[in-house]
Design an enzyme around this catalytic site. Structure first.
Site, PDB file in Angstrom:
ATOM      1  N   CYS A  51      43.110 -15.438 -64.321  1.00 51.99           N
ATOM      2  CA  CYS A  51      41.843 -14.480 -64.844  1.00 51.99           C
ATOM      3  C   CYS A  51      40.998 -14.107 -63.586  1.00 51.99           C
ATOM      4  CB  CYS A  51      41.171 -15.754 -65.548  1.00 51.99           C
ATOM      5  SG  CYS A  51      40.867 -17.165 -64.409  1.00 51.99           S
ATOM      6  N   GLY A  98      36.950 -12.780 -62.428  1.00 58.06           N
ATOM      7  CA  GLY A  98      35.612 -12.759 -62.525  1.00 58.06           C
ATOM      8  C   GLY A  98      35.095 -11.579 -63.124  1.00 58.06           C
ATOM      9  N   HIS A 140      43.583 -21.818 -53.904  1.00 56.10           N
ATOM     10  CA  HIS A 140      43.181 -20.311 -54.557  1.00 56.10           C
ATOM     11  C   HIS A 140      42.310 -19.362 -53.728  1.00 56.10           C
ATOM     12  CE1 HIS A 140      42.187 -17.096 -57.193  1.00 56.10           C
ATOM     13  NE2 HIS A 140      41.316 -17.672 -57.958  1.00 56.10           N
ATOM     14  N   CYS A 160      39.520 -12.062 -58.094  1.00 60.63           N
ATOM     15  CA  CYS A 160      40.783 -12.896 -58.039  1.00 60.63           C
ATOM     16  C   CYS A 160      42.099 -12.101 -57.993  1.00 60.63           C
ATOM     17  CB  CYS A 160      40.856 -13.879 -58.997  1.00 60.63           C
ATOM     18  SG  CYS A 160      39.467 -15.205 -58.907  1.00 60.63           S
TER      19      CYS A 160
END
Ligand SMILES: CC(C)(COP(=O)(O)OP(=O)(O)OC[C@H]1O[C@@H](n2cnc3c(N)ncnc32)[C@H](O)[C@@H]1OP(=O)(O)O)[C@@H](O)C(=O)NCCC(=O)NCCS
Length: 403
Positions: free
Chosen positions: A382, A384, A351, A99
């Site tokens: 945040c 992964g 997202h 991300c």
């Protein structure tokens, strides 16, 4: 002038401009559109919007994608640069931090600029989650589970959000839903007031049947209510708290931004939308990856000598409401603080993983222009497998009016 290699001084890095495609729902608006075409369109638009930049002055192009295969593979930073019409002399590479891929493209290139390796660079991010569903082609090393390096739930992002709810019982489903509702309402208001549109590049989009449309707005935002949100399924756990209404969806989209040294921006007549202050990345237990932005922000604040009170605007990626709420609780900020995601966030807008960090930055840049009383802003997300990413920016409009 050649620089003395023994005497290096870090150079100021500025964010010149950022753009993005409208974000689609995964496999809907852009079902028949190639992923690389989305980010190519963004790079072309940056060049069009900044005509004083000679394309050959771009020193590097870094494009992030989480799933780097097919139309997101082949060293996408290089191929997208070529296909966007940049001269063949301009190099490029691909980058991945899931991300935070786009955010890492920015910090990597910015560090190269500060070091003196580049004057001007383009960072981008793309994720076509319709063509490349999360987890496509992954082959986790069996040792990860066998040796209990991480909890098996760590590989399912929604499950990690449920885990964080377990650890922070003050963050109830009702609070998460209220935050999700506010995100939709703030985004609707921002659209109505024309705040989000200037960041968007219209995109010729091909749907699953091959029909062309012109994408001009995000596809995911929707009207909702606390009653509707309360009735949604909790797909990651029976009687859980995470729903489609308090989580970001699955999306297709791309972003890109132009970075430069302060000197190069002045020389080339490029506008300065933000000045980079510093950044921090941090690891957390992978099974509560949503906690990541808290330690990465502590790190970024410590390294820049700032405190949370210095930050006047926050663009926090809303992968899950619980992630933002955990951050806000840690720093003693109210759920509805007007400094936080004033134009809504990923719960409403979407997202597309690796692209989102640059959306946060692009939006913060525009908010800075509206808020000359704010000196510092923060973008965080945040990541992964248990990470957080934070980048702190200074508002040049503050410098002009208040220094
Ligand atoms: C949460 C998630 C599983 C939902 O997926 P989904 O079930 O395909 O989502 P949908 O958009 O179809 O929504 C499910 C239902 O909720 C409804 N819904 C979604 N958002 C809503 C809202 N804000 N208000 C009211 N209803 C809503 C939909 O209409 C749909 O209803 P239906 O089943 O009657 O058609 C998926 O979006 C997800 O995995 N999100 C997290 C992505 C992620 O992990 N990203 C990385 C972060 S690190």
């Amino acid at each position: 002038m050649p620089r003395d290699a023994a005497v290096r001084t870090a150079r100021d890095v500025v964010f010149v401009d950022g753009v993005r495609t409208p974000f689609g729902k995964a496999g809907s608006l852009y079902a028949g559109t190639r992923a690389d075409d989305l980010v190519i369109r963004c790079i072309r638009e940056l060049l069009r919007r900044n005509p004083t930049l000679p394309p050959e002055r771009v020193d590097e192009v870094a494009v992030a994608a989480t799933t780097q295969i097919g139309d997101q593979g082949l060293t996408i930073g290089r191929t997208a640069a070529l296909l966007a019409g940049l001269p063949k002399s301009v190099p490029g590479f691909a980058i991945d931090r899931m991300c935070a891929g786009g955010m890492t493209a920015v910090t990597t290139l910015a560090s190269g600029i500060a070091f003196g390796a580049y004057d001007v660079a383009i960072a981008g991010g793309v994720e076509h989650m319709g063509r490349h569903p999360m987890g496509e082609g992954v082959d986790p090393n069996p040792r990860i589970i066998a040796e209990k390096l991480v909890d098996p739930s760590a590989l399912v992002m929604g499950a990690t959000a449920e885990n964080l709810h377990d650890r922070l019982p003050a963050i109830t489903k009702e609070r998460a839903d209220r935050f999700g509702l506010a995100s939709q309402e703030k985004t609707a208001k921002a659209y109505a007031e024309g705040k989000l549109q200037p960041d968007l590049v219209t995109m010729a989009a091909r749907d699953a049947e091959g029909a062309w449309t012109l994408a001009t707005v995000d596809e995911a935002p929707r009207e909702t209510s606390m009653e509707k949100l309360a009735g949604l399924r909790t797909p990651f756990r029976p009687h859980g708290r995470v729903t489609a209404g308090n989580a970001a969806g699955l999306n297709d989209g791309a972003t890109a931004c132009l970075l430069a040294s302060a000197e190069a921006a002045a020389e080339l007549g490029l506008p300065v939308a933000m000045r980079l202050v510093g950044y921090g990345f941090a690891g957390v237990e992978p099974e509560v990856m949503c906690y990541g932005p808290t330690p990465s922000t502590e790190k970024a604040l410590a390294r820049t000598g700032l405190s949370i009170e210095d930050i006047g605007l926050f663009e926090l990626n809303e992968a899950f409401a619980v992630q933002v709420l955990a951050f806000l609780d840690h720093f003693g900020i109210a759920d509805d603080d007007p400094r936080v995601n004033p134009w809504g966030g990923a719960i409403a807008i979407g997202h597309p993983l690796a692209s989102s960090g640059i959306r946060l930055m692009t939006q913060l840049a525009r908010e800075f222009a509206e808020h000359p009383e704010v000196r510092y802003g923060l973008t965080a997300m945040c990541v992964g497998i248990g990470q957080g990413a934070t980048v702190i920016w200074e508002n040049p409009h503050y410098a002009k009016e208040n220094l």
